[in-house]
Design a protein around this motif. Structure first.
Motif, PDB file in Angstrom:
ATOM      1  N   ALA A  17       0.829  -1.184   0.000  1.00  0.00           N
ATOM      2  CA  ALA A  17       0.000   0.000   0.000  1.00  0.00           C
ATOM      3  C   ALA A  17       0.864   1.234   0.000  1.00  0.00           C
ATOM      4  O   ALA A  17       1.719   1.413   0.846  1.00  0.00           O
ATOM      5  CB  ALA A  17      -0.916  -0.004   1.230  1.00  0.00           C
ATOM      6  N   ALA A  18       0.636   2.116  -0.974  1.00  0.00           N
ATOM      7  CA  ALA A  18       1.344   3.392  -1.053  1.00  0.00           C
ATOM      8  C   ALA A  18       2.837   3.222  -0.989  1.00  0.00           C
ATOM      9  O   ALA A  18       3.570   4.069  -0.515  1.00  0.00           O
ATOM     10  CB  ALA A  18       0.881   4.315   0.070  1.00  0.00           C
ATOM     11  N   GLY A  19       3.350   2.101  -1.473  1.00  0.00           N
ATOM     12  CA  GLY A  19       4.787   1.909  -1.510  1.00  0.00           C
ATOM     13  C   GLY A  19       5.415   1.801  -0.139  1.00  0.00           C
ATOM     14  O   GLY A  19       6.609   1.975   0.018  1.00  0.00           O
ATOM     15  N   GLY A  20       4.637   1.490   0.904  1.00  0.00           N
ATOM     16  CA  GLY A  20       5.203   1.348   2.223  1.00  0.00           C
ATOM     17  C   GLY A  20       5.556   2.665   2.891  1.00  0.00           C
ATOM     18  O   GLY A  20       6.316   2.681   3.849  1.00  0.00           O
ATOM     19  N   ARG A  21       5.010   3.784   2.407  1.00  0.00           N
ATOM     20  CA  ARG A  21       5.340   5.096   2.972  1.00  0.00           C
ATOM     21  C   ARG A  21       4.233   5.554   3.915  1.00  0.00           C
ATOM     22  O   ARG A  21       3.074   5.696   3.521  1.00  0.00           O
ATOM     23  CB  ARG A  21       5.529   6.117   1.846  1.00  0.00           C
ATOM     24  CG  ARG A  21       6.687   5.782   0.921  1.00  0.00           C
ATOM     25  CD  ARG A  21       6.816   6.797  -0.199  1.00  0.00           C
ATOM     26  NE  ARG A  21       7.131   8.122   0.310  1.00  0.00           N
ATOM     27  CZ  ARG A  21       7.297   9.197  -0.467  1.00  0.00           C
ATOM     28  NH1 ARG A  21       7.152   9.070  -1.786  1.00  0.00           N
ATOM     29  NH2 ARG A  21       7.582  10.361   0.055  1.00  0.00           N
ATOM     30  N   PRO A  22       4.571   5.802   5.180  1.00  0.00           N
ATOM     31  CA  PRO A  22       3.557   6.257   6.135  1.00  0.00           C
ATOM     32  C   PRO A  22       3.118   7.687   5.848  1.00  0.00           C
ATOM     33  O   PRO A  22       3.821   8.452   5.174  1.00  0.00           O
ATOM     34  CB  PRO A  22       4.267   6.150   7.489  1.00  0.00           C
ATOM     35  CG  PRO A  22       5.716   6.244   7.167  1.00  0.00           C
ATOM     36  CD  PRO A  22       5.887   5.622   5.810  1.00  0.00           C
ATOM     37  N   PRO A  53      -5.793  14.371   3.820  1.00  0.00           N
ATOM     38  CA  PRO A  53      -5.911  14.473   2.363  1.00  0.00           C
ATOM     39  C   PRO A  53      -7.188  13.801   1.894  1.00  0.00           C
ATOM     40  O   PRO A  53      -7.609  12.789   2.444  1.00  0.00           O
ATOM     41  CB  PRO A  53      -4.676  13.720   1.860  1.00  0.00           C
ATOM     42  CG  PRO A  53      -4.360  12.750   2.943  1.00  0.00           C
ATOM     43  CD  PRO A  53      -4.750  13.422   4.235  1.00  0.00           C
ATOM     44  N   GLU A  54      -7.801  14.403   0.887  1.00  0.00           N
ATOM     45  CA  GLU A  54      -8.997  13.799   0.317  1.00  0.00           C
ATOM     46  C   GLU A  54      -8.599  12.641  -0.578  1.00  0.00           C
ATOM     47  O   GLU A  54      -7.472  12.541  -1.037  1.00  0.00           O
ATOM     48  CB  GLU A  54      -9.783  14.854  -0.479  1.00  0.00           C
ATOM     49  CG  GLU A  54     -10.246  16.031   0.376  1.00  0.00           C
ATOM     50  CD  GLU A  54     -10.966  17.058  -0.465  1.00  0.00           C
ATOM     51  OE1 GLU A  54     -11.702  16.657  -1.385  1.00  0.00           O
ATOM     52  OE2 GLU A  54     -10.806  18.257  -0.218  1.00  0.00           O
ATOM     53  N   GLN A  55      -9.562  11.774  -0.840  1.00  0.00           N
ATOM     54  CA  GLN A  55      -9.295  10.600  -1.660  1.00  0.00           C
ATOM     55  C   GLN A  55      -9.503  10.912  -3.135  1.00  0.00           C
ATOM     56  O   GLN A  55     -10.149  11.881  -3.507  1.00  0.00           O
ATOM     57  CB  GLN A  55     -10.214   9.453  -1.224  1.00  0.00           C
ATOM     58  CG  GLN A  55     -10.018   9.050   0.231  1.00  0.00           C
ATOM     59  CD  GLN A  55      -8.583   8.680   0.524  1.00  0.00           C
ATOM     60  OE1 GLN A  55      -8.053   7.730  -0.026  1.00  0.00           O
ATOM     61  NE2 GLN A  55      -7.938   9.443   1.388  1.00  0.00           N
ATOM     62  N   SER A  56      -8.959  10.059  -3.981  1.00  0.00           N
ATOM     63  CA  SER A  56      -9.117  10.231  -5.426  1.00  0.00           C
ATOM     64  C   SER A  56     -10.592  10.253  -5.795  1.00  0.00           C
ATOM     65  O   SER A  56     -11.381   9.452  -5.306  1.00  0.00           O
ATOM     66  CB  SER A  56      -8.436   9.074  -6.175  1.00  0.00           C
ATOM     67  OG  SER A  56      -7.057   9.039  -5.902  1.00  0.00           O
ATOM     68  N   GLU A  74      -7.036   6.677   3.219  1.00  0.00           N
ATOM     69  CA  GLU A  74      -7.359   5.260   3.168  1.00  0.00           C
ATOM     70  C   GLU A  74      -6.268   4.426   2.503  1.00  0.00           C
ATOM     71  O   GLU A  74      -6.177   3.220   2.745  1.00  0.00           O
ATOM     72  CB  GLU A  74      -8.689   5.052   2.436  1.00  0.00           C
ATOM     73  CG  GLU A  74      -9.872   5.628   3.193  1.00  0.00           C
ATOM     74  CD  GLU A  74     -11.185   5.377   2.477  1.00  0.00           C
ATOM     75  OE1 GLU A  74     -11.141   4.899   1.329  1.00  0.00           O
ATOM     76  OE2 GLU A  74     -12.245   5.655   3.055  1.00  0.00           O
ATOM     77  N   SER A  75      -5.419   5.023   1.677  1.00  0.00           N
ATOM     78  CA  SER A  75      -4.408   4.246   0.960  1.00  0.00           C
ATOM     79  C   SER A  75      -3.079   4.167   1.688  1.00  0.00           C
ATOM     80  O   SER A  75      -2.260   3.300   1.377  1.00  0.00           O
ATOM     81  CB  SER A  75      -4.180   4.837  -0.438  1.00  0.00           C
ATOM     82  OG  SER A  75      -3.715   6.178  -0.338  1.00  0.00           O
ATOM     83  N   ALA A  92     -13.045  11.253   9.595  1.00  0.00           N
ATOM     84  CA  ALA A  92     -12.415  10.489   8.517  1.00  0.00           C
ATOM     85  C   ALA A  92     -12.892   9.044   8.562  1.00  0.00           C
ATOM     86  O   ALA A  92     -13.276   8.543   9.619  1.00  0.00           O
ATOM     87  CB  ALA A  92     -10.896  10.539   8.666  1.00  0.00           C
ATOM     88  N   PRO A  93     -12.906   8.354   7.420  1.00  0.00           N
ATOM     89  CA  PRO A  93     -13.326   6.942   7.403  1.00  0.00           C
ATOM     90  C   PRO A  93     -12.492   6.112   8.376  1.00  0.00           C
ATOM     91  O   PRO A  93     -11.277   6.296   8.489  1.00  0.00           O
ATOM     92  CB  PRO A  93     -13.074   6.521   5.948  1.00  0.00           C
ATOM     93  CG  PRO A  93     -13.097   7.797   5.167  1.00  0.00           C
ATOM     94  CD  PRO A  93     -12.541   8.842   6.072  1.00  0.00           C
ATOM     95  N   ARG A  94     -13.160   5.192   9.079  1.00  0.00           N
ATOM     96  CA  ARG A  94     -12.454   4.342  10.033  1.00  0.00           C
ATOM     97  C   ARG A  94     -11.579   3.337   9.301  1.00  0.00           C
ATOM     98  O   ARG A  94     -11.990   2.756   8.302  1.00  0.00           O
ATOM     99  CB  ARG A  94     -13.443   3.625  10.946  1.00  0.00           C
ATOM    100  CG  ARG A  94     -14.231   4.567  11.863  1.00  0.00           C
ATOM    101  CD  ARG A  94     -13.260   5.363  12.735  1.00  0.00           C
ATOM    102  NE  ARG A  94     -13.926   6.369  13.521  1.00  0.00           N
ATOM    103  CZ  ARG A  94     -14.130   6.281  14.840  1.00  0.00           C
ATOM    104  NH1 ARG A  94     -13.742   5.217  15.498  1.00  0.00           N
ATOM    105  NH2 ARG A  94     -14.724   7.271  15.484  1.00  0.00           N
ATOM    106  N   ARG A  95     -10.374   3.119   9.817  1.00  0.00           N
ATOM    107  CA  ARG A  95      -9.427   2.198   9.206  1.00  0.00           C
ATOM    108  C   ARG A  95      -8.415   1.754  10.260  1.00  0.00           C
ATOM    109  O   ARG A  95      -8.312   2.335  11.344  1.00  0.00           O
ATOM    110  CB  ARG A  95      -8.687   2.874   8.044  1.00  0.00           C
ATOM    111  CG  ARG A  95      -8.044   4.208   8.414  1.00  0.00           C
ATOM    112  CD  ARG A  95      -6.840   4.526   7.567  1.00  0.00           C
ATOM    113  NE  ARG A  95      -5.749   3.601   7.858  1.00  0.00           N
ATOM    114  CZ  ARG A  95      -4.677   3.471   7.082  1.00  0.00           C
ATOM    115  NH1 ARG A  95      -4.572   4.184   5.974  1.00  0.00           N
ATOM    116  NH2 ARG A  95      -3.709   2.625   7.407  1.00  0.00           N
TER     117      ARG A  95
END
Length: 385
Positions: A17-22, A53-56, A74-75, A92-95
């Motif tokens: 996910a996201a190249g492993g970048r927090p 940040p907003e999502q795509s 989310e990503s 924000a959406p729960r995750r």
């Protein structure tokens, strides 16, 4: 579907996910400096935002940034929310993988803010720095399900524990499992010798004696000698016979982090360093010959091991003429029976010629190990030779 805290759906989080970048969300410059330093220590290059940040596809600037290579709420594989920014990400959406981080978290309302954003934990710096570095490094390395860690210990002298440990590792590797064999007995002569690889290039235990912090899983694996399709951490032929408990703990944790199988050959004496290993093992197999004197000795070994290990089972090696059967040995020790390994004729001679234990697919030792892994790993019948 995986389910996270509170029964909400949870998606898998990892290096994919996201190249492993927090993702870091904060406007506090001092906190940001701390988090960037910890990310650097874990080998991670984070994304930094001042708000969520907003999502795509949402039409916001955050979505555009994500399309150009940024990251969304989310990503991101891991989200570190500064206490100053908690209110800005409310709703924000729960995750999974959200942490509320701050340097001064004495405010009793901090827990309310953590609940509002669905944070897994509240981390106060600098106290939680080690914990946070571990979580960030897990993202970088793509940590998933840890390896099944099995220790093998002799209930008495000459029980054949090292032989069984070696055979278990050989059979796991031949079944396609990522396998690391760790020699935890400095006085055992070296597992690399048993595998015929004492001259193989790679690091040995003395090279890790100074390890106290986190050891990179990938770096550890790549640094070890590769013998018979598995990696081996053994002792060299030097005089050092002690590895500090902290180093034992760090190295075993790194070995488990990439999944697969880890097999540890253990000494019979449980000192502080061995206790560190036992605490991380999923299962300990105690090898006991089927004779009364060996069972008496094994009782003392079992008492020490069971004080630390979560699951101890006995493997009975052969049966001497007039000796004890496997069920009787297990009953006398009060330890569940993992099975019986018949004596394999010709094994010492083949080992002396360079063939490792367990290499003979139809041998008694290989059959025991194949059956053990099929049960332990839930594998389909038929382990490849």
């Amino acid at each position: 579907m995986l389910v996270g805290g509170g029964g909400r759906p949870a998606r898998a989080v990892g290096a994919g996910a996201a190249g492993g970048r927090p993702l870091i969300i904060t406007e506090d410059p001092l906190l940001l400096d701390d988090l960037l330093r910890l990310c650097a220590a874990a080998g991670a290059e984070p994304h930094v935002r001042h708000s969520m940040p907003e999502q795509s596809g949402t039409g916001g600037t955050g979505g555009a940034e994500e399309v150009r290579g940024g990251v969304g709420w989310e990503s991101a594989p891991l989200v570190l929310v500064g206490d100053d920014a908690a209110r800005r990400v409310r709703g924000a959406p729960r995750r999974d993988g959200v942490f509320l981080v701050g340097r001064e978290l004495d405010d009793p309302l901090v827990w309310q803010r953590a609940v509002e954003i669905g944070a897994e934990e509240v981390l106060r710096l600098p106290d939680a720095e080690s914990r946070l570095v571990d979580r960030i490094a897990d993202v970088v390395e793509g940590a998933g399900k840890p390896a099944l860690a099995v220790g093998v210990i002799g209930g008495s002298g000459g029980a054949g524990a090292s032989t069984l440990a070696c055979a278990l590792a050989i059979r796991a590797a031949r079944a396609g499992e990522r396998t690391i064999l760790i020699d935890g007995d400095p006085l055992g002569g070296g597992m690399d010798v048993l595998l015929g690889g004492e001259g193989a290039e790679g690091l040995r235990w003395p090279d890790f004696a100074g390890s106290r912090g986190r050891v990179g899983a990938g770096a550890l694996e790549e640094s070890l000698p590769e013998l018979h399709a598995l990696r081996v951490l053994s002792w060299d032929r030097g005089e050092r016979v002690v590895v500090p408990p902290a180093a034992m703990r760090s190295v075993l944790a790194a070995a488990r982090r990439r999944g697969g199988v880890v097999v540890v050959d253990l000494p019979r004496r449980v000192d502080e360093a061995v206790a560190e290993v036992l605490a991380q093992l999923d299962l300990v197999l105690m090898v006991v010959p089927g004779e009364l004197r060996s069972v008496a000795a094994a009782g003392r070994v079992a008492a020490g091991v069971r004080m630390v290990a979560r699951d101890v089972r006995v493997v009975v090696r052969g049966r001497c003429p007039g000796g004890l059967d496997a069920e009787t040995v297990a009953g006398l020790l009060g330890v569940p029976l993992a099975g019986e390994v018949p004596v394999e004729m010709g094994l010492p001679g083949r080992v002396a010629e360079g063939e490792p234990p367990g290499a003979q697919r139809r041998g008694a030792l290989a059959r025991f190990c194949d059956g053990f892994w099929q049960r332990a790993l839930g594998a389909a019948p038929g382990v490849p030779a």
